[in-house]
Design an enzyme around this catalytic site. Structure first.
Site, PDB file in Angstrom:
ATOM      1  N   HIS A 246     -14.450   1.136  -0.613  1.00 48.13           N
ATOM      2  CA  HIS A 246     -13.373   0.063  -0.353  1.00 48.13           C
ATOM      3  C   HIS A 246     -12.045   0.822   0.385  1.00 48.13           C
ATOM      4  CE1 HIS A 246     -14.785  -2.600  -3.933  1.00 48.13           C
ATOM      5  NE2 HIS A 246     -15.577  -2.834  -2.892  1.00 48.13           N
TER       6      HIS A 246
ATOM      7  N   TYR B 182       0.762  -1.048  -0.186  1.00 46.29           N
ATOM      8  CA  TYR B 182      -0.010   0.046  -0.069  1.00 46.29           C
ATOM      9  C   TYR B 182       0.737   1.240   0.060  1.00 46.29           C
ATOM     10  CZ  TYR B 182      -4.162  -2.850   0.071  1.00 46.29           C
ATOM     11  OH  TYR B 182      -4.917  -3.719  -0.233  1.00 46.29           O
TER      12      TYR B 182
ATOM     13  N   SER C 141     -15.250  -4.175 -13.608  1.00 47.63           N
ATOM     14  CA  SER C 141     -15.643  -5.312 -14.217  1.00 47.63           C
ATOM     15  C   SER C 141     -16.828  -5.788 -13.666  1.00 47.63           C
ATOM     16  CB  SER C 141     -14.422  -6.345 -14.082  1.00 47.63           C
ATOM     17  OG  SER C 141     -14.072  -6.757 -12.589  1.00 47.63           O
TER      18      SER C 141
ATOM     19  N   ASN D  16     -12.766   2.730  -6.058  1.00 45.91           N
ATOM     20  CA  ASN D  16     -11.262   3.075  -6.090  1.00 45.91           C
ATOM     21  C   ASN D  16     -10.961   3.507  -4.514  1.00 45.91           C
ATOM     22  OD1 ASN D  16     -11.383   2.197  -8.610  1.00 45.91           O
ATOM     23  ND2 ASN D  16     -11.497   4.379  -9.509  1.00 45.91           N
ATOM     24  N   VAL D  17      -9.551   3.378  -4.317  1.00 40.16           N
ATOM     25  CA  VAL D  17      -9.113   3.952  -3.237  1.00 40.16           C
ATOM     26  C   VAL D  17      -8.320   5.126  -3.378  1.00 40.16           C
ATOM     27  CG1 VAL D  17      -9.135   1.878  -1.818  1.00 40.16           C
ATOM     28  CG2 VAL D  17      -7.228   2.179  -3.096  1.00 40.16           C
TER      29      VAL D  17
HETATM   30  N1  APR Z   1     -11.457   3.648 -19.318  1.00 45.39           N
HETATM   31  C1  APR Z   1     -12.540   2.816 -18.677  1.00 45.39           C
HETATM   32  N2  APR Z   1     -12.463   1.543 -18.317  1.00 45.39           N
HETATM   33  C2  APR Z   1     -11.173   0.814 -18.382  1.00 45.39           C
HETATM   34  C3  APR Z   1     -10.198   1.662 -18.819  1.00 45.39           C
HETATM   35  C4  APR Z   1     -10.268   2.712 -19.330  1.00 45.39           C
HETATM   36  N3  APR Z   1      -9.302   3.421 -19.768  1.00 45.39           N
HETATM   37  N4  APR Z   1      -9.323   0.565 -18.826  1.00 45.39           N
HETATM   38  C5  APR Z   1      -9.772  -0.783 -18.313  1.00 45.39           C
HETATM   39  N5  APR Z   1     -10.987  -0.324 -18.213  1.00 45.39           N
HETATM   40  C6  APR Z   1     -12.065  -1.297 -17.432  1.00 45.39           C
HETATM   41  C7  APR Z   1     -11.680  -2.729 -17.717  1.00 45.39           C
HETATM   42  O1  APR Z   1     -12.224  -3.225 -19.115  1.00 45.39           O
HETATM   43  C8  APR Z   1     -12.377  -3.703 -16.669  1.00 45.39           C
HETATM   44  O2  APR Z   1     -13.591  -3.791 -16.836  1.00 45.39           O
HETATM   45  O3  APR Z   1     -11.791  -1.234 -16.123  1.00 45.39           O
HETATM   46  C9  APR Z   1     -12.256  -2.438 -15.435  1.00 45.39           C
HETATM   47  C10 APR Z   1     -11.400  -2.984 -14.289  1.00 45.39           C
HETATM   48  O4  APR Z   1     -11.712  -3.877 -13.600  1.00 45.39           O
HETATM   49  P1  APR Z   1     -10.929  -4.470 -12.393  1.00 45.39           P
HETATM   50  O5  APR Z   1      -9.580  -4.468 -12.691  1.00 45.39           O
HETATM   51  O6  APR Z   1     -11.622  -5.891 -11.942  1.00 45.39           O
HETATM   52  O7  APR Z   1     -11.349  -3.224 -11.470  1.00 45.39           O
HETATM   53  P2  APR Z   1     -12.592  -3.028 -10.538  1.00 45.39           P
HETATM   54  O8  APR Z   1     -13.826  -3.658 -11.155  1.00 45.39           O
HETATM   55  O9  APR Z   1     -12.579  -1.660  -9.888  1.00 45.39           O
HETATM   56  O10 APR Z   1     -12.346  -4.103  -9.251  1.00 45.39           O
HETATM   57  C11 APR Z   1     -13.386  -3.878  -8.189  1.00 45.39           C
HETATM   58  O11 APR Z   1     -11.918  -5.373  -6.963  1.00 45.39           O
HETATM   59  O12 APR Z   1      -9.560  -6.084  -6.296  1.00 45.39           O
HETATM   60  C12 APR Z   1     -10.868  -5.456  -5.921  1.00 45.39           C
HETATM   61  O13 APR Z   1     -11.094  -3.853  -4.342  1.00 45.39           O
HETATM   62  C13 APR Z   1     -10.525  -3.997  -5.622  1.00 45.39           C
HETATM   63  O14 APR Z   1     -12.138  -2.098  -6.065  1.00 45.39           O
HETATM   64  C14 APR Z   1     -11.461  -3.279  -6.350  1.00 45.39           C
HETATM   65  C15 APR Z   1     -12.511  -4.146  -6.731  1.00 45.39           C
END
Ligand code: APR
Length: 227
Positions: free
Chosen positions: A104, A53, A172, A87-88
């Site tokens: 989170h 972190y 996602s 997001n953090v």
């Molecule tokens: N603009 C928009 N979306 C994007 C971009 C971009 N430039 N680049 C990537 N993405 C999308 C990807 O297609 C994906 O659907 O961002 C998403 C990222 O997904 P994850 O990596 O799973 O992130 P997130 O959904 O925020 O995860 C949720 O999981 O690990 C835990 O606590 C953590 O808050 C996080 C949670």
């Protein structure tokens, strides 16, 4: 003003240079969640968790909000914008968004390991092993780790239930309870999903897919909402 509720994930910060979690170069491809993002990991090896972190917090001082964050601020002139973020990072706040709820936790905050109500701003990027709370426990990142409760989910559900428009950006939709928020908005309100990999979500009607990166996608949304 109509309430525009925005659920954001790591994707909205990607164009600022912050890795997402599950994309090909994502954080969870380079670290095991079990080693750096669970209470068990903290018990087992707190300095490894703390370093993970510290590095992410250090990066915050090297990145800036991007066009997606700024476009959401511009929407505040037309809507009552409430952001619920997974997001953090602090990029929504630094862009100027006024109503940001972190589901989170927040990288720039630290808290007691024994009393979750003792929360402090982290001075600089580095939390050191040996930095103790007033009750004598090691201070820890103010982050919701896997397996921990999500105390802000109730206020987030309340906000979602009052939405006139829902916008989901850069997530996602893989992690609960955050992903369940889309089921708490009124069924018939317009919903937008902005993500290069956005997909139709089963059981969700009136969903407009915008398969774009956040910087382009939020501007397209603005054009649609403001014309
Ligand atoms: N603009 C928009 N979306 C994007 C971009 C971009 N430039 N680049 C990537 N993405 C999308 C990807 O297609 C994906 O659907 O961002 C998403 C990222 O997904 P994850 O990596 O799973 O992130 P997130 O959904 O925020 O995860 C949720 O999981 O690990 C835990 O606590 C953590 O808050 C996080 C949670």
């Amino acid at each position: 003003m109509k309430k525009l509720v925005v659920l954001t994930g790591a994707g909205i910060s990607a164009e600022s240079g912050i890795s997402t979690f599950r994309d090909h170069d994502g954080l969870w491809n380079n670290h095991r969640v079990e080693d750096v993002a669970t209470p068990e990991a903290w018990e087992r090896n707190p300095s490894l968790v703390n370093d993970f972190y510290n590095q992410r917090r250090k990066q915050l001082f090297e990145v800036e909000p991007n066009a997606g964050h700024h476009a959401l601020v511009q929407l505040e002139a037309h809507f009552d914008v409430q952001i619920i973020t997974q997001n953090v990072d602090d990029l929504h706040e630094r862009a100027g968004s006024k109503n940001v709820l972190h589901l989170h936790g927040e990288l720039k905050k630290i808290r007691s390991s024994v009393d979750p109500l003792l929360i402090y701003n982290c001075e600089g990027w580095e939390l050191k092993m040996g930095d103790l709370c007033p009750k004598g426990s090691q201070l820890r990142p103010h982050i919701v780790w896997f397996g921990e409760a999500v105390p802000m989910i109730e206020p987030a559900i309340e906000i979602a239930s009052q939405a006139d428009i829902l916008v989901v950006i850069g997530t996602s939709m893989a992690v609960y309870p955050a992903a369940s928020l889309i089921h708490y908005v009124h069924r018939n309100i317009p919903k937008y999903y902005i993500d290069p990999k956005a997909f139709p979500i089963p059981g969700i009607s009136n969903l407009h897919i915008i398969q774009e990166k956040a910087g382009v996608g939020v501007r397209k949304l603005m054009d649609e909402l403001l014309t």
